[in-house]
Design an enzyme around this catalytic site. Structure first.
Site, PDB file in Angstrom:
ATOM      1  N   LYS A 199       0.990   3.943  -2.986  1.00  0.00           N
ATOM      2  CA  LYS A 199       0.630   5.340  -2.745  1.00  0.00           C
ATOM      3  C   LYS A 199       1.821   6.280  -3.002  1.00  0.00           C
ATOM      4  O   LYS A 199       1.632   7.434  -3.401  1.00  0.00           O
ATOM      5  CB  LYS A 199       0.090   5.515  -1.323  1.00  0.00           C
ATOM      6  CG  LYS A 199      -1.260   4.826  -1.082  1.00  0.00           C
ATOM      7  CD  LYS A 199      -2.368   5.384  -1.959  1.00  0.00           C
ATOM      8  CE  LYS A 199      -3.755   5.001  -1.472  1.00  0.00           C
ATOM      9  NZ  LYS A 199      -4.842   5.464  -2.344  1.00  0.00           N
TER      10      LYS A 199
ATOM     11  N   TYR B  44       0.841  -1.205   0.000  1.00  0.00           N
ATOM     12  CA  TYR B  44       0.000   0.000   0.000  1.00  0.00           C
ATOM     13  C   TYR B  44       0.876   1.256   0.000  1.00  0.00           C
ATOM     14  O   TYR B  44       0.643   2.183  -0.778  1.00  0.00           O
ATOM     15  CB  TYR B  44      -0.906  -0.044   1.230  1.00  0.00           C
ATOM     16  CG  TYR B  44      -1.879   1.092   1.371  1.00  0.00           C
ATOM     17  CD1 TYR B  44      -3.028   1.172   0.580  1.00  0.00           C
ATOM     18  CD2 TYR B  44      -1.675   2.093   2.320  1.00  0.00           C
ATOM     19  CE1 TYR B  44      -3.925   2.220   0.729  1.00  0.00           C
ATOM     20  CE2 TYR B  44      -2.567   3.133   2.480  1.00  0.00           C
ATOM     21  CZ  TYR B  44      -3.694   3.200   1.679  1.00  0.00           C
ATOM     22  OH  TYR B  44      -4.581   4.240   1.834  1.00  0.00           O
TER      23      TYR B  44
HETATM   24  P1  NAD Z   1     -13.419   3.163   1.209  1.00  0.00           P
HETATM   25  O1  NAD Z   1     -13.231   1.699   1.241  1.00  0.00           O
HETATM   26  O2  NAD Z   1     -14.683   3.709   1.741  1.00  0.00           O
HETATM   27  O3  NAD Z   1     -13.193   3.725  -0.245  1.00  0.00           O
HETATM   28  C1  NAD Z   1     -12.463   3.096  -1.230  1.00  0.00           C
HETATM   29  C2  NAD Z   1     -13.396   2.757  -2.357  1.00  0.00           C
HETATM   30  O4  NAD Z   1     -12.616   2.276  -3.455  1.00  0.00           O
HETATM   31  C3  NAD Z   1     -14.410   1.649  -1.992  1.00  0.00           C
HETATM   32  O5  NAD Z   1     -15.721   2.112  -2.219  1.00  0.00           O
HETATM   33  C4  NAD Z   1     -14.049   0.530  -2.937  1.00  0.00           C
HETATM   34  O6  NAD Z   1     -15.176  -0.202  -3.380  1.00  0.00           O
HETATM   35  C5  NAD Z   1     -13.370   1.250  -4.083  1.00  0.00           C
HETATM   36  N1  NAD Z   1     -12.509   0.376  -4.861  1.00  0.00           N
HETATM   37  C6  NAD Z   1     -11.596  -0.514  -4.399  1.00  0.00           C
HETATM   38  N2  NAD Z   1     -11.030  -1.145  -5.423  1.00  0.00           N
HETATM   39  C7  NAD Z   1     -11.578  -0.638  -6.557  1.00  0.00           C
HETATM   40  C8  NAD Z   1     -11.397  -0.889  -7.931  1.00  0.00           C
HETATM   41  N3  NAD Z   1     -10.518  -1.787  -8.355  1.00  0.00           N
HETATM   42  N4  NAD Z   1     -12.133  -0.177  -8.817  1.00  0.00           N
HETATM   43  C9  NAD Z   1     -13.022   0.748  -8.389  1.00  0.00           C
HETATM   44  N5  NAD Z   1     -13.246   1.030  -7.098  1.00  0.00           N
HETATM   45  C10 NAD Z   1     -12.528   0.335  -6.197  1.00  0.00           C
HETATM   46  O7  NAD Z   1     -12.196   3.780   2.000  1.00  0.00           O
HETATM   47  P2  NAD Z   1     -11.760   5.273   2.271  1.00  0.00           P
HETATM   48  O8  NAD Z   1     -11.131   5.234   3.593  1.00  0.00           O
HETATM   49  O9  NAD Z   1     -12.862   6.192   1.993  1.00  0.00           O
HETATM   50  O10 NAD Z   1     -10.578   5.451   1.203  1.00  0.00           O
HETATM   51  C11 NAD Z   1     -10.651   6.317   0.085  1.00  0.00           C
HETATM   52  C12 NAD Z   1      -9.252   6.588  -0.401  1.00  0.00           C
HETATM   53  O11 NAD Z   1      -8.514   7.258   0.609  1.00  0.00           O
HETATM   54  C13 NAD Z   1      -8.470   5.341  -0.758  1.00  0.00           C
HETATM   55  O12 NAD Z   1      -7.653   5.597  -1.875  1.00  0.00           O
HETATM   56  C14 NAD Z   1      -7.608   5.126   0.466  1.00  0.00           C
HETATM   57  O13 NAD Z   1      -6.453   4.404   0.164  1.00  0.00           O
HETATM   58  C15 NAD Z   1      -7.305   6.569   0.824  1.00  0.00           C
HETATM   59  N6  NAD Z   1      -6.889   6.782   2.209  1.00  0.00           N
HETATM   60  C16 NAD Z   1      -7.734   6.516   3.239  1.00  0.00           C
HETATM   61  C17 NAD Z   1      -7.297   6.754   4.536  1.00  0.00           C
HETATM   62  C18 NAD Z   1      -8.166   6.481   5.741  1.00  0.00           C
HETATM   63  O14 NAD Z   1      -7.671   6.591   6.868  1.00  0.00           O
HETATM   64  N7  NAD Z   1      -9.422   6.158   5.590  1.00  0.00           N
HETATM   65  C19 NAD Z   1      -6.015   7.241   4.768  1.00  0.00           C
HETATM   66  C20 NAD Z   1      -5.186   7.516   3.679  1.00  0.00           C
HETATM   67  C21 NAD Z   1      -5.641   7.294   2.398  1.00  0.00           C
END
Ligand code: NAD
Length: 283
Positions: A175, A171
């Site tokens: 990223k 990851y």
């Molecule tokens: P989330 O799981 O709610 O959102 C991620 C979404 O991506 C999901 O709805 C999932 O179905 C979709 N997804 C996964 N694989 C996919 C694919 N191959 N094609 C299309 N859609 C796909 O989680 P989140 O926490 O809202 O994360 C959103 C973004 O923020 C992500 O990129 C995550 O890595 C990043 N992020 C989140 C955090 C955190 O603490 N929540 C921290 C840093 C970065």
């Protein structure tokens, strides 16, 4: 006039109502943008423990945006699949006429594990979702933006890209790759009036974060609630982030307020990692 009126945004990974993508989509809609919300809409059979956004939730996100008085289009697409992304962008263009804003938010990983136990399949899936997905979406959308005379791209990276995180090598690497892609695209696309920026969220309270915390808690012999308390304590602003905090930064990067910014990265972390948050000065 709202600052995004007349614009069309495409937000990937918007299929979880409380996830960052859906909250961003609602924020952009509240500023007047029509929004294409996309998600994969079904779990990966080969990784049964890794849950992604469900189809019904994506439809609900679009309906809610529609009720805000702007056009909303839900589309299913796997960002890691070339054909699927091509179809998604063609359909978005056909039904919405243009794409001015791309938020590459889809992301995640089939599961943290020690390096020596991490399968090649999980490594490849993690790179595919986060890095290849961002590349493919940009590659398909950029020609439309060039034709239209410009655009704004925001890539959702992670604090893990800059600081590393235990068991999160795939990851973190993916990223970090997103940041490299952001810098190069920013240089290459600037002559076409396309700004490309990225965000590095820290600990943002979503279902994905909760799942990660529960896994981490099991390993550390603690509860997820205890871990959350520790994180809040180590964060200068004293709390975990909310999806709305990320959405606000996305709204800034896609608005005219950031027209002179490209290749920039904003941490959305509440200051995590800056210093000892527990040492409160006695003012
Ligand atoms: P989330 O799981 O709610 O959102 C991620 C979404 O991506 C999901 O709805 C999932 O179905 C979709 N997804 C996964 N694989 C996919 C694919 N191959 N094609 C299309 N859609 C796909 O989680 P989140 O926490 O809202 O994360 C959103 C973004 O923020 C992500 O990129 C995550 O890595 C990043 N992020 C989140 C955090 C955190 O603490 N929540 C921290 C840093 C970065």
């Amino acid at each position: 006039m709202k600052r995004l009126e007349g614009k069309v945004a495409l937000v990937t990974g918007a299929g979880r109502q409380k996830g960052i993508g859906a909250v961003c989509a609602r924020r952009l809609a509240s500023e007047g943008a029509a929004v294409v919300v996309t998600d994969i809409g079904g779990n990966f059979a080969e990784f049964p423990d890794y849950k992604v956004g469900a189809g019904e939730e994506l439809a609900a996100v679009a309906e809610e945006i529609g009720r805000m008085g702007v056009k909303a289009l839900p589309l299913f697409a796997d960002v890691a699949d070339e054909e699927s992304v091509g179809i998604m962008v063609r359909e978005a263009k056909e039904k919405m006429g243009r794409i001015d804003i791309l938020v590459n938010n889809a992301g995640g990983s089939p599961g943290p594990a020690p390096l020596t136990q991490f399968s090649l399949a999980a490594w490849e899936k993690t790179l595919a979702i986060n890095l290849t997905g961002t590349f493919l979406c940009c590659r398909e959308v950029v020609p439309l933006m060039i034709e239209q005379g410009g655009g704004k791209i925001v890539n959702i990276s992670s604090r893990a890209a800059r600081r590393g995180a235990i068991w999160m090598h795939a990851y973190s690497a993916a990223k970090a790759g997103v940041l490299g892609l952001t810098y190069s695209m920013a240089v290459e696309l600037a002559p076409f009036n396309i700004c490309v920026n990225a965000l590095c969220p820290g600990d943002i309270e979503t279902e994905l974060k909760q799942w990660g915390l529960e896994m981490e808690a099991r390993v550390k012999g603690k509860t997820a609630a205890e871990l959350k308390e520790e994180i809040a304590g180590a964060t200068p602003l004293g709390r975990l982030g909310k999806p709305e905090d990320v959405a606000a930064a996305v709204a800034f990067f896609v608005s005219p307020d950031s027209d002179y910014l490209t290749g920039e990265v904003i941490n959305v972390t509440g200051g995590y990692g800056l210093g000892n948050a527990t040492a409160r000065p006695a003012y």
